[in-house]
Design an enzyme around this catalytic site. Structure first.
Site, mmCIF file in Angstrom:
data_model
loop_
_atom_site.group_PDB
_atom_site.id
_atom_site.type_symbol
_atom_site.label_atom_id
_atom_site.label_comp_id
_atom_site.label_asym_id
_atom_site.label_seq_id
_atom_site.Cartn_x
_atom_site.Cartn_y
_atom_site.Cartn_z
ATOM 1 C CG ASN A 1 -1.821 -2.541 10.455
ATOM 2 O OD1 ASN A 1 -1.102 -2.443 10.679
ATOM 3 N ND2 ASN A 1 -2.649 -1.633 9.845
ATOM 4 C CG MET B 1 3.036 -0.427 10.348
ATOM 5 S SD MET B 1 2.372 -0.250 12.167
ATOM 6 C CE MET B 1 1.856 1.323 11.421
ATOM 7 C CB CYS B 2 0.303 -5.545 9.340
ATOM 8 S SG CYS B 2 1.970 -6.875 9.297
ATOM 9 C CD GLN B 3 -3.816 -2.560 3.402
ATOM 10 O OE1 GLN B 3 -4.508 -3.121 3.679
ATOM 11 N NE2 GLN B 3 -2.206 -1.526 2.983
ATOM 12 C CB ILE C 1 -0.824 -9.706 3.373
ATOM 13 C CG1 ILE C 1 -2.307 -7.865 3.635
ATOM 14 C CG2 ILE C 1 -2.396 -10.110 2.696
ATOM 15 C CD1 ILE C 1 -2.093 -6.851 2.190
#
Length: 262
Positions: free
Chosen positions: A108, A1-3, A78
């Site tokens: 996220n 997943m995203c950060q 990101i």
């Protein structure tokens, strides 16, 4: 997943050091290569940069690493795409106007079967579950208040709404109006507060160190909030799952337990 990466300060501060390590996770030390973005509050305005290229190689991200933009509130993201294509319109953070001021949001996680009724003024431009959640939150705020009700009232609404969204999956998010920065944890978030006496910090993801005692005053205070700790030689505080925190002037101003992971 995203950060996620956020910064809240009592005086305008640049995020070059933290962003340098954070961007390294977009292809070198992490797999978050499906776009990135960052938003800086400056007075009533917002400098907003997004790119569908990985932050590690994006020329726009290189500008952020080299240009020390100073702000009291910053949100960066990101992306590792789960819902929505790799496209500019799906890059976080998202920005909207409410009560005559900008709001910035990044998420996220992965929300399953999340299709809220959006009956107000806010509509998603892209195809992400994240932007739908942001629009839903703003719809509720706009329906309840004609003007900004104050930071603690905003926190009350977020504490009510976050569990309903988190019931669909993972809902780690950051939201800011340029005064307060709100952060909610479903699974993983960490924070630290840098203040006098300042020390040297070294990035975990890159060979970069900064002696903050040389670039700060004794009155400065900076809160950094991130998915995974950015430095190896500082003490980071982990959020509890279901915890909502509000940061003002570089310090936690409210901590509330609103529910655990779905």
């Amino acid at each position: 997943m995203c950060q996620l990466l956020g910064m809240n300060c009592n005086t305008p501060t640049d995020i070059v050091f933290s962003f340098t390590g954070f961007a390294t996770r977009a292809g070198r030390t992490g797999e978050h290569v499906d776009g990135w973005g960052i938003a800086f509050f400056e007075g009533a305005g917002v400098r907003h940069f997004v790119d569908h290229e990985p932050a590690l190689v994006s020329p726009v991200a290189d500008l952020i690493r080299r240009y020390p933009i100073k702000s009291k509130n910053v949100i960066a993201h990101i992306r590792k795409a789960t819902v929505g294509s790799v496209a500019l319109e799906n890059c976080h953070p998202f920005i909207r106007e409410l009560w005559g001021q900008y709001w910035v949001f990044a998420h996220n996680g992965d929300l399953r079967d999340y299709h809220p009724r959006l009956g107000g003024r806010y509509r998603p431009v892209g195809g992400t579950d994240s932007e739908r959640a942001f629009c839903w939150i703003l719809d509720h705020l706009a329906q309840r208040y004609d003007t900004h009700p104050g930071a603690h009232a905003i926190a009350d609404v977020l504490a009510e709404l976050a569990p309903a969204i988190a019931a669909h999956g993972t809902f780690n998010f950051m939201l800011s109006d340029g005064v307060a920065l709100y952060a909610h944890c479903s699974t993983r978030l960490h924070y630290l507060v840098r203040q006098h006496p300042f020390a040297t910090a070294s990035l975990s993801d890159d060979e970069v160190s900064v002696d903050f005692s040389q670039v700060t005053t004794q009155d400065d205070r900076v809160a950094v909030i991130v998915t995974e700790p950015l430095t190896a030689n500082e003490t980071w505080n982990g959020f509890k799952p279901g915890e909502l925190m509000m940061f003002v002037d570089g310090a936690p101003a409210l901590v509330r337990q609103v529910g655990g992971r779905a």
